[in-house]
Design an enzyme around this catalytic site. Structure first.
Site, PDB file in Angstrom:
ATOM      1  N   CYS A 133       0.821  -1.227   0.000  1.00 31.51           N
ATOM      2  CA  CYS A 133       0.000   0.000   0.000  1.00 31.51           C
ATOM      3  C   CYS A 133       0.850   1.269   0.000  1.00 31.51           C
ATOM      4  CB  CYS A 133      -0.957   0.012   1.190  1.00 31.51           C
ATOM      5  SG  CYS A 133      -2.261  -1.226   1.025  1.00 31.51           S
ATOM      6  N   GLU A 153     -13.471   1.311   1.347  1.00 29.47           N
ATOM      7  CA  GLU A 153     -12.317   1.239   0.455  1.00 29.47           C
ATOM      8  C   GLU A 153     -12.480   0.084  -0.535  1.00 29.47           C
ATOM      9  OE1 GLU A 153      -8.175   2.477   1.645  1.00 29.47           O
ATOM     10  OE2 GLU A 153      -7.919   0.299   1.489  1.00 29.47           O
ATOM     11  N   HIS A 206     -10.989  11.451  -8.816  1.00 26.30           N
ATOM     12  CA  HIS A 206      -9.932  11.376  -9.828  1.00 26.30           C
ATOM     13  C   HIS A 206      -8.703  12.200  -9.433  1.00 26.30           C
ATOM     14  CE1 HIS A 206     -13.185   9.525 -12.033  1.00 26.30           C
ATOM     15  NE2 HIS A 206     -12.261   9.009 -12.830  1.00 26.30           N
TER      16      HIS A 206
END
Length: 154
Positions: A19, A126, A64
């Site tokens: 991650c 998530e 985005h």
């Protein structure tokens, strides 16, 4: 409660695992609001107004975009070299827990100002199986909040 979906990238600075690499998610954020009164129609806040306010902020700042920690100079430098590029600097690592905390404590008071409604809980999904949640324990005191995370086995 109003559900908002958005796409964003992040990395967890100092994570030490996979991650720590740039990657992205299709996030879902649930916004739970309350108010001391209802309008003449019987609403605390019209769902469309709640959507316009919180989704508007997310669309402008997070959708985005890459979410990065304020001390992650390497990520800032890398993202600044890409044109065009969007990134949002957070005061802590952009974990789902911290994203929920930021939305509850920073974004919601600003976005809901003047409506008579206040956010009492924000849940950030998530993945389909994992979410983190920030909530105000004493719903009249926004300084008294907690954060938790959970993985759902389906």
């Amino acid at each position: 409660m109003r559900r908002i979906k958005f796409c964003a990238g992040h990395r967890l600075f100092g994570h030490g695992g996979k991650c720590e690499h740039f990657h992205g998610h299709n996030y879902v954020a649930d916004f739970f609001v309350q108010g001391d009164s209802q309008d003449d129609v019987g609403r605390v806040l019209d769902f469309s107004d709640l959507k316009k306010r919180v989704k508007g902020w997310i669309d402008e700042h997070w959708d985005h975009s890459f979410l990065i920690r304020d001390t992650d100079e390497n990520a800032k430098q890398a993202l600044s070299m890409v044109v065009p590029s969007r990134f949002f600097v957070m005061p802590y690592n952009p974990t789902a827990e911290n994203m929920a905390k930021y939305l509850l404590e920073e974004m919601c008071p600003e976005a809901l100002q003047g409506t008579g409604a206040r956010a009492v809980r924000v849940r950030v999904w998530e993945t389909d199986e994992s979410f983190a949640e920030a909530a105000i324990q004493n719903q009249h005191d926004s300084d008294d909040s907690y954060v938790t995370s959970e993985t759902i086995s389906l």
